[in-house]
Enzyme design. Structure first.
Site, PDB file in Angstrom:
ATOM      1  N   ASP A 176     133.742 108.391  56.205  1.00 18.16           N
ATOM      2  CA  ASP A 176     135.073 107.972  55.742  1.00 18.16           C
ATOM      3  C   ASP A 176     136.171 108.257  56.773  1.00 18.16           C
ATOM      4  OD1 ASP A 176     137.058 108.852  52.790  1.00 18.16           O
ATOM      5  OD2 ASP A 176     136.981 107.039  54.026  1.00 18.16           O
ATOM      6  N   HIS A 177     137.079 107.275  56.880  1.00 26.12           N
ATOM      7  CA  HIS A 177     138.247 107.435  57.762  1.00 26.12           C
ATOM      8  C   HIS A 177     137.834 107.759  59.205  1.00 26.12           C
ATOM      9  CE1 HIS A 177     141.661 106.894  55.122  1.00 26.12           C
ATOM     10  NE2 HIS A 177     141.019 107.560  54.193  1.00 26.12           N
ATOM     11  N   GLU A 285     134.153  98.903  55.574  1.00 23.40           N
ATOM     12  CA  GLU A 285     135.456  98.961  54.884  1.00 23.40           C
ATOM     13  C   GLU A 285     136.575  99.110  55.900  1.00 23.40           C
ATOM     14  OE1 GLU A 285     136.098 101.108  51.171  1.00 23.40           O
ATOM     15  OE2 GLU A 285     137.799 102.134  52.062  1.00 23.40           O
TER      16      GLU A 285
HETATM   17  O1  LIG Z   1     140.782 114.022  51.817  1.00 22.03           O
HETATM   18  C1  LIG Z   1     140.337 113.109  52.530  1.00 22.03           C
HETATM   19  O2  LIG Z   1     140.500 113.000  53.754  1.00 22.03           O
HETATM   20  C2  LIG Z   1     139.494 112.023  51.876  1.00 22.03           C
HETATM   21  O3  LIG Z   1     139.141 112.407  50.560  1.00 22.03           O
HETATM   22  C3  LIG Z   1     140.277 110.716  51.827  1.00 22.03           C
HETATM   23  O4  LIG Z   1     141.518 110.967  51.263  1.00 22.03           O
HETATM   24  C4  LIG Z   1     139.489 109.691  51.026  1.00 22.03           C
HETATM   25  O5  LIG Z   1     139.503 108.484  51.749  1.00 22.03           O
HETATM   26  C5  LIG Z   1     140.059 109.442  49.677  1.00 22.03           C
HETATM   27  O6  LIG Z   1     140.983 108.671  49.530  1.00 22.03           O
HETATM   28  C6  LIG Z   1     139.462 110.164  48.527  1.00 22.03           C
HETATM   29  O7  LIG Z   1     140.270 110.115  47.416  1.00 22.03           O
END
Ligand SMILES: O=C(O)[C@@H](O)[C@H](O)[C@H](O)C(=O)CO
Length: 506
Positions: A176-177, A285
């Site tokens: 993620d990210h 994504e």
């Molecule tokens: O805290 C984070 O970096 C992740 O949880 C990020 O915010 C995630 O993409 C998200 O939106 C989970 O709610």
């Protein structure tokens, strides 16, 4: 050692008889749903001196494949294998259901980020009767850095938990990210099936008072071939959606949208070439949610259309919606305004065939009926912090002194934590524990300001050290080990509450 007695009963048992044995496996501190037979070997997870181990009975190629200590029994051998990465990779090879797979963009899906490596059993209990496809392995680079974990740790914790629970309905793994090629290559190599590309660094944020002339000057600096192509596609054009909603591109919004997002497309193209090299499907994504201003429908349409024109196939896209999506608390803003804005985004996503991805999706209970209604299931709701807060709720209920210690530590770290997360809660608004009795502590997990404090200070709390010893980590993990059933139940109830509000749980 209880597991050894059980092993002597299990070895040589037929597959059918295993079910009978499993009924009292827990008396031997064995996880009943983990009992498996493969070839001549039996497999199960057991607590050995307080640590979870994989036990393998009877020699075979599977027995030989795992690393661990071997013990001789009358007529058979047992291997006590540590739950390490090497053995997790063998587990995913021999038990494919413990390996992640793609979501596909049909069903609704939910991201269930777990910052502790303990939440998956509760997440499994929450989703196993529902229609949603879960992402059990989901952490951002930000979370990994703050908790000192790796992408391998996250996916391995999930594979062992899925094996422990005998959950065979499939799950995905979302790196993620991610912000650069190196992170993407690393995640793909480890076996992540979803890549969330954070395009923040390629999005140009404008000051509200930029003049048209300033805009035009900046626009003129873009390469001619790009400008000509885009102007012929969009400038002074109107696109009509199914609901007859019109998306108009005049000079002002066209210049702004192009300047804001054209580098996002270039970045996505570079990353997509990496993804396409994979022999297997990957859910891609695009995340453009961490910007100052909400993503306009025209901008969403532009990004989706440009991705399509460039041959970039995405599974989901995360716009920034109107109002405030803060961490671990309900939506802040006008529901009417949100509904008007959201339904157009849902229509655009449907037109291009991708899911809307709702980041900071935890606890947005007032929005879920709108989200479920307009997406008709074509949606990915991403949560993470809420599972961490449920773990703290269990601490508040059962170990008030530890909770008080953590809370005061979090107050001292709040300013630093706000460097990583955008939240509006000010220190002065956060409840003072001194005025609360032990019995009142769990109610803090219903208080928005306390939730935000604890939500964003997770890394500081877990990694806190004094004289090179963890202040809370060991105490917390021992506590959660002892109270695993209560944490699991709390998670199941809390995530089911999310799914019911979304309309994804009958
Ligand atoms: O805290 C984070 O970096 C992740 O949880 C990020 O915010 C995630 O993409 C998200 O939106 C989970 O709610």
């Amino acid at each position: 050692m209880p597991w050894r007695d059980f092993a002597e009963e299990l070895v040589g048992t037929s597959k059918e008889a295993i079910k009978k044995l499993a009924e009292y496996a827990e008396d031997y501190r064995i996880y009943p749903r983990s009992i498996n037979k493969k070839g001549k070997s039996f497999f199960f997870l057991a607590k050995v001196e307080q640590k979870k181990k994989l036990i393998i009975l009877n020699e075979s190629k599977y027995f030989a494949a795992f690393s661990g200590e071997i013990e001789e029994f009358a007529g058979f051998k047992a291997k006590i294998a540590p739950l390490n990465n090497e053995n997790a990779e063998k587990l995913r090879k021999f038990f494919p259901y413990t390996a992640p797979k793609t979501l596909g963009n049909k069903n609704p899906s939910i991201g269930l980020g777990d910052r502790l490596g303990l939440a998956t059993p509760g997440h499994i209990d929450a989703v196993k009767e529902s229609e949603v496809m879960p992402v059990f392995a989901q952490q951002s680079v930000r979370e990994l850095n703050l908790t000192n974990r790796s992408f391998k740790d996250v996916i391995d914790d999930v594979s062992w938990a899925v094996f422990q629970e005998g959950y065979e309905d499939g799950f995905a793994a979302d790196a993620d990210h991610l912000k650069n090629k190196t992170e993407v290559e690393k995640a793909l190599k480890i076996g992540y099936t979803m890549i969330t590309l954070d395009c923040t660094d390629y999005i140009k944020n404008f000051s509200q008072d930029i003049t048209f002339q300033e805009l035009k000057t900046e626009y003129e600096e873009i390469a001619d071939y790009l400008k000509e192509g885009l102007e012929s596609q969009y400038l002074n054009k109107t696109f009509v959606l199914g609901s007859n909603h019109e998306l108009e591109y005049n000079k002002i919004n066209f210049y702004k949208i192009v300047l804001t997002y054209y580098q996002v497309i270039e970045f996505a193209k570079e990353i997509y070439h990496l993804i396409k090299k994979e022999e297997k499907e990957i859910d891609f994504e695009i995340s453009i949610d961490e910007t100052f201003l909400p993503t306009s429908p025209e901008a969403h349409f532009f990004v989706a259309n440009e991705l399509k024109r460039n041959g970039i196939k995405i599974n989901s896209l995360a716009p920034k919606f109107v109002g405030s999506f803060e961490k671990g608390i309900d939506y802040i803003g006008s529901l009417d305004k949100f509904e008007k804005h959201f339904k157009i985004h849902a229509e655009i996503a449907e037109r291009f065939g991708h899911k809307l991805s709702i980041h900071s999706g935890s606890d947005k209970f007032s929005l879920y009926p709108i989200i479920g209604h307009y997406t008709k299931g074509r949606v990915h709701v991403k949560t993470a912090g809420t599972s961490w807060l449920e773990a703290l709720r269990v601490v508040a209920k059962n170990n008030p002194s530890l909770f008080r210690e953590i809370y005061y530590y979090a107050l001292n770290k709040y300013k630093e934590a706000k460097e990583y997360y955008h939240v509006n809660t000010e220190l002065a608004d956060i409840p003072d524990l001194a005025k609360l009795s032990d019995k009142e502590l769990p109610d803090l997990l219903e208080n928005n300001e306390a939730r935000q404090l604890l939500h964003i200070t997770y890394g500081f709390i877990i990694e806190a050290k004094k004289d090179n010893n963890y202040l809370f980590r060991d105490k917390l993990y021992q506590f959660w080990e002892k109270n695993d059933r209560e944490y699991r139940k709390a998670l199941e109830e809390h995530i089911i509450k999310h799914l019911k509000k979304l309309g994804f749980y009958n």
